[in-house]
Scaffold this active site. Sequence first.
Site, PDB file in Angstrom:
ATOM      1  N   ASP A 120       6.398   1.670   7.568  1.00  0.00           N
ATOM      2  CA  ASP A 120       4.923   0.962   7.217  1.00  0.00           C
ATOM      3  C   ASP A 120       4.316   2.034   5.991  1.00  0.00           C
ATOM      4  O   ASP A 120       3.609   2.781   6.387  1.00  0.00           O
ATOM      5  CB  ASP A 120       3.919   1.068   8.304  1.00  0.00           C
ATOM      6  CG  ASP A 120       2.530   0.440   7.879  1.00  0.00           C
ATOM      7  OD1 ASP A 120       2.492  -0.293   7.012  1.00  0.00           O
ATOM      8  OD2 ASP A 120       1.846   0.435   8.979  1.00  0.00           O
ATOM      9  N   HIS A 127       0.670  -1.230  -0.083  1.00  0.00           N
ATOM     10  CA  HIS A 127       0.050   0.100  -0.003  1.00  0.00           C
ATOM     11  C   HIS A 127       0.819   1.326   0.010  1.00  0.00           C
ATOM     12  O   HIS A 127       1.983   1.055   0.639  1.00  0.00           O
ATOM     13  CB  HIS A 127      -0.898  -0.038   1.215  1.00  0.00           C
ATOM     14  CG  HIS A 127      -0.443  -0.131   2.619  1.00  0.00           C
ATOM     15  ND1 HIS A 127       0.138   1.330   3.161  1.00  0.00           N
ATOM     16  CD2 HIS A 127      -0.285  -0.998   3.518  1.00  0.00           C
ATOM     17  CE1 HIS A 127       0.423   0.954   4.279  1.00  0.00           C
ATOM     18  NE2 HIS A 127       0.493  -0.103   4.491  1.00  0.00           N
ATOM     19  N   GLU A 183      -5.145   1.730   2.520  1.00  0.00           N
ATOM     20  CA  GLU A 183      -4.984   0.464   3.673  1.00  0.00           C
ATOM     21  C   GLU A 183      -5.207   0.858   5.009  1.00  0.00           C
ATOM     22  O   GLU A 183      -5.568   0.179   5.691  1.00  0.00           O
ATOM     23  CB  GLU A 183      -3.713  -0.381   3.344  1.00  0.00           C
ATOM     24  CG  GLU A 183      -3.569  -1.690   3.878  1.00  0.00           C
ATOM     25  CD  GLU A 183      -2.874  -1.645   5.257  1.00  0.00           C
ATOM     26  OE1 GLU A 183      -3.091  -2.726   5.989  1.00  0.00           O
ATOM     27  OE2 GLU A 183      -2.279  -0.521   5.738  1.00  0.00           O
ATOM     28  N   GLU A 184      -4.638   1.955   5.543  1.00  0.00           N
ATOM     29  CA  GLU A 184      -4.615   2.527   6.795  1.00  0.00           C
ATOM     30  C   GLU A 184      -6.098   2.952   7.338  1.00  0.00           C
ATOM     31  O   GLU A 184      -6.013   3.324   8.620  1.00  0.00           O
ATOM     32  CB  GLU A 184      -3.574   3.762   6.909  1.00  0.00           C
ATOM     33  CG  GLU A 184      -2.163   3.103   6.622  1.00  0.00           C
ATOM     34  CD  GLU A 184      -1.602   2.460   7.468  1.00  0.00           C
ATOM     35  OE1 GLU A 184      -2.257   1.763   8.470  1.00  0.00           O
ATOM     36  OE2 GLU A 184      -0.172   2.030   7.273  1.00  0.00           O
ATOM     37  N   ASP A 238      -0.439   4.168   0.996  1.00  0.00           N
ATOM     38  CA  ASP A 238      -0.839   5.244   1.847  1.00  0.00           C
ATOM     39  C   ASP A 238      -0.166   5.444   3.281  1.00  0.00           C
ATOM     40  O   ASP A 238       0.539   4.225   3.390  1.00  0.00           O
ATOM     41  CB  ASP A 238      -2.166   5.210   2.121  1.00  0.00           C
ATOM     42  CG  ASP A 238      -2.515   4.143   2.609  1.00  0.00           C
ATOM     43  OD1 ASP A 238      -2.185   2.813   2.206  1.00  0.00           O
ATOM     44  OD2 ASP A 238      -3.620   4.069   3.277  1.00  0.00           O
ATOM     45  N   HIS A 269       3.439   3.847  12.654  1.00  0.00           N
ATOM     46  CA  HIS A 269       2.479   4.718  13.013  1.00  0.00           C
ATOM     47  C   HIS A 269       3.334   5.797  14.065  1.00  0.00           C
ATOM     48  O   HIS A 269       2.419   6.572  14.595  1.00  0.00           O
ATOM     49  CB  HIS A 269       1.277   4.189  13.481  1.00  0.00           C
ATOM     50  CG  HIS A 269       0.608   3.418  12.392  1.00  0.00           C
ATOM     51  ND1 HIS A 269      -0.667   2.583  12.815  1.00  0.00           N
ATOM     52  CD2 HIS A 269       0.942   3.060  11.131  1.00  0.00           C
ATOM     53  CE1 HIS A 269      -0.949   2.010  11.537  1.00  0.00           C
ATOM     54  NE2 HIS A 269       0.156   2.226  10.773  1.00  0.00           N
TER      55      HIS A 269
END
Length: 353
Positions: free
Chosen positions: A97, A71, A127-128, A73, A330
């Site tokens: 990530d 992903h 995806e997040e 994003d 994150h």
Amino acid sequence: MSTRLDLTQDVGALTARIVDIESVSGGEKTLADAVEESLRALPHLSVDRDGEAVVARTRLGRGERVVIAGHIDTVPVAGNLPSRVEGDLLYGCGTSDMKSGVAVALRLAAALEAPSRDVTYVFYDCEEIEAERNGLLRLSRNRPDWLAGDFAVLMEPTDGTIEGGCQGTLRAQVVTRGKRAHSARSWLGVNAIHAARPVLEILEAYEARLPVVDGLEYHEGLNAVGVSGGVAGNVIPDECAVTVNYRFAPDLSLEAAREHVTEVFDGFEVRFTDGAPAARPGLTHPVAAAFVTAVGGVPRAKLGWTDVSLFSTLGVPAVNYGPGDPNLAHQRDEHVSLSKIADCEHRMLTWLT
């Protein structure tokens, strides 16, 4: 700043360039445009696009096809852009990530004109955030043929270790009921919050399973993640709901997981609010075995949920493998080791050549 991607540059420098193109979920267009432009310049690939998801494929007629997906994003920026390098570490939003994994996939797409297996590269959006906006889910609905393959590698952060399959997840509310009354005359009512004590005692005494699935040990968990109840500061509440989250191993279907939670809380009202199935490791497949041999190390179970679950529902065995450290995902000081990105690229190249 130019958003053009040079796929011939060092994979660490490419990661930094991708990180510096902000792509918070829902705002991936600029990065998706750059990815599409760079891939369309490669004559050995056919390139398609759906929304902000870009899919590139070799068409060599090989006996096997593998899917490499990631992903593009990120979670919201937290004062951690632009990227910066300190020694072997690259800092910035999305470094772990999973823009380092995306950079590896882009480098593979550029370098492998004639891989040993046909390859589909998937770069997708959203995806997040909530599952219904997930770009991979959208592709599975709109163009499932684009995701077809014998094996898939999702380049989620695993710190350079193969993580097989993923656990499933479901959430449910265990409800207790009472009778409202004025709190000054509480004996005239029944307190639903007090009645939730047995639910918490069940959770406290619960012994999680440690099942071995296809040679990998998974650690399940059933935990309270929220409690809601109460009407007003002077009212005995007549309803209380304990929200529980069950993380279950891939030897259980989503339906079997629901049945287990219902049995655990036998006698209580149980309301299921959401859930996603688990995915088996699939490491016994010949393509997966070759991947494990090329990458090396000892595979471990993925103790969480990832989009390998979606590949599993499409009948494609999948694993997680990427250079980022999942424990850093994150975080404000998110970072990735440049040497691990290079090592991941080398091992993937070895597998595909």
